[in-house]
Design a protein around this motif. Structure first.
Motif, PDB file in Angstrom:
ATOM      1  N   PRO A  28      -1.638  25.984 -27.455  1.00 45.46           N
ATOM      2  CA  PRO A  28      -2.032  25.154 -26.318  1.00 45.46           C
ATOM      3  C   PRO A  28      -3.546  25.235 -26.089  1.00 45.46           C
ATOM      4  O   PRO A  28      -4.126  26.312 -26.157  1.00 45.46           O
TER       5      PRO A  28
ATOM      6  N   ARG B 267       1.377  11.350 -27.423  1.00 49.94           N
ATOM      7  CA  ARG B 267       2.391  12.224 -26.831  1.00 49.94           C
ATOM      8  C   ARG B 267       2.340  13.618 -27.445  1.00 49.94           C
ATOM      9  O   ARG B 267       2.622  14.608 -26.767  1.00 49.94           O
ATOM     10  N   ASN B 268       1.973  13.705 -28.728  1.00 45.89           N
ATOM     11  CA  ASN B 268       1.814  15.021 -29.346  1.00 45.89           C
ATOM     12  C   ASN B 268       0.599  15.743 -28.767  1.00 45.89           C
ATOM     13  O   ASN B 268       0.624  16.950 -28.528  1.00 45.89           O
TER      14      ASN B 268
ATOM     15  N   LEU C  77      -0.744  15.260 -25.770  1.00 38.17           N
ATOM     16  CA  LEU C  77      -0.419  15.644 -24.399  1.00 38.17           C
ATOM     17  C   LEU C  77       0.578  16.798 -24.361  1.00 38.17           C
ATOM     18  O   LEU C  77       0.424  17.743 -23.583  1.00 38.17           O
ATOM     19  N   GLY C  78       1.580  16.751 -25.217  1.00 39.76           N
ATOM     20  CA  GLY C  78       2.651  17.739 -25.185  1.00 39.76           C
ATOM     21  C   GLY C  78       2.218  19.149 -25.513  1.00 39.76           C
ATOM     22  O   GLY C  78       2.896  20.114 -25.149  1.00 39.76           O
ATOM     23  N   HIS C  79       1.088  19.293 -26.206  1.00 39.13           N
ATOM     24  CA  HIS C  79       0.623  20.629 -26.581  1.00 39.13           C
ATOM     25  C   HIS C  79      -0.792  20.902 -26.082  1.00 39.13           C
ATOM     26  O   HIS C  79      -1.427  21.852 -26.527  1.00 39.13           O
ATOM     27  N   SER C  80      -1.297  20.060 -25.168  1.00 37.94           N
ATOM     28  CA  SER C  80      -2.674  20.213 -24.652  1.00 37.94           C
ATOM     29  C   SER C  80      -3.666  20.357 -25.808  1.00 37.94           C
ATOM     30  O   SER C  80      -4.510  21.257 -25.838  1.00 37.94           O
ATOM     31  N   THR C  81      -3.535  19.454 -26.754  1.00 35.38           N
ATOM     32  CA  THR C  81      -4.325  19.507 -27.984  1.00 35.38           C
ATOM     33  C   THR C  81      -5.557  18.616 -27.882  1.00 35.38           C
ATOM     34  O   THR C  81      -5.501  17.523 -27.332  1.00 35.38           O
TER      35      THR C  81
END
Length: 319
Positions: A222, A243-244, A246-250
């Motif tokens: 993260p 979405r990837n 956002l989903g991992h705070s990347t």
């Protein structure tokens, strides 16, 4: 003068040895008697017309040289993307970088693009913080060899290098990497996490593209950052979806060196100054990847594209 010219786009076979008139400097320009020419992977894209900046024919490839001005000053310069594969080149007087005593041609040419790229990737794109883990793909290459050393010099907690041969991995370890893994690993996500003690990684420096990029993104912790600066595989990654991210705070950052010159505060100049200082202090060093004659430019491109090279490649215009 002797030069290498491209009159049709393609692979190394389109590089032709020719005789051309000496370039004529215009206002604000200076003629440089070239001592050595730097070879970059971007030059192979330029010859194909697959680089970010479109190429125009006829083309003398090469964007970086070191040599002497008419008054004898030893200078390093970027040429705006072309004109470097020749005995003489015309540089913008504002882009000339005086080379300090104690810095040889190899070191200077290693820093002007690859070293500055590594500096910007870690400082501006990835914002390295002390103690963080850093993955350097293609760690035996021109950017990679400098990036490994800079990451260690700046306090990275663990530097993970990837390279395609035992010889290249040994070089990365010699330069300070804590662990070196095979860049051909079938599951790069698992390989990176294993190399980081089972943990996800904080930073990835990537110039590969395709599967390697996708699996590296999946290995990020993260708030992890992937700094993307090339696509040597010539394959587009598929995992860069919002979405990837956002989903991992990347964070996924692209980096093209040309944009550094538009930053306020002379960021590129700061990078070069610090790189020279680190080299003179013995904290980083350039790695010779092979010196070719100007007439062997085709062989230099073939070597780069084969992914068999390490460090910095140069052309000698006297041969």
């Amino acid at each position: 003068m002797r030069a290498v010219q491209v009159t049709e786009f393609g692979g190394p076979e389109v590089l032709r040895n020719v005789e051309l008139p000496d370039p004529e400097p215009g206002e604000g320009q200076v003629l440089i008697e070239v001592d050595h020419i730097g070879v970059n992977y971007a030059d192979t894209h330029q010859a194909e017309n697959t680089y970010l900046a479109p190429s125009k024919l006829p083309l003398v490839p090469g964007g970086e040289v070191i040599g002497r001005t008419p008054d004898g000053q030893r200078v390093l310069t970027l040429l705006g993307g072309s004109g470097g594969y020749a005995e003489r080149a015309v540089g913008n007087s504002r882009m000339l970088i005086p080379v300090p005593d104690g810095i040889d041609d190899l070191t200077a040419l290693s820093f002007v693009v690859q070293g500055a790229t590594a500096w910007l990737l870690l400082r501006k794109s990835a914002h390295l913080e002390e103690g963080e883990s850093v993955v350097v793909h293609a760690a035996a290459g021109g950017v990679g060899t400098i990036a490994v050393q800079l990451a260690k010099a700046w306090g990275a907690g663990r530097v993970i290098a990837t390279a395609s041969s035992e010889e290249k991995r040994s070089l990365a370890l010699e330069l300070g990497a804590d662990v070196a893994i095979d860049s051909r690993a079938e599951d790069m996500t698992a390989a990176l996490r294993e190399a980081n003690g089972g943990n996800r990684v904080d930073i990835v420096l990537d110039m590969t593209g395709g599967r390697v990029t996708d699996q590296s993104i999946a290995a990020l912790a993260p708030f992890g950052r992937l700094a993307f600066y090339g696509m040597a595989s010539r394959e587009e990654p598929k995992a860069v979806e919002l979405r990837n991210v956002l989903g991992h705070s990347t964070t996924i950052a692209g980096m093209w060196l040309a944009h550094a010159f538009s930053l306020p505060g002379n960021v590129y100049g700061k990078a070069m100054t610090e790189l020279f200082e680190l080299a003179l202090a013995g904290r980083i060093r350039a790695i010779a990847g092979g010196e070719y004659g100007l007439s062997q430019a085709r062989e230099a491109h073939e070597a780069l594209r084969s992914r068999a090279t390490v460090g910095k490649l140069m052309l000698d215009p006297r041969r």
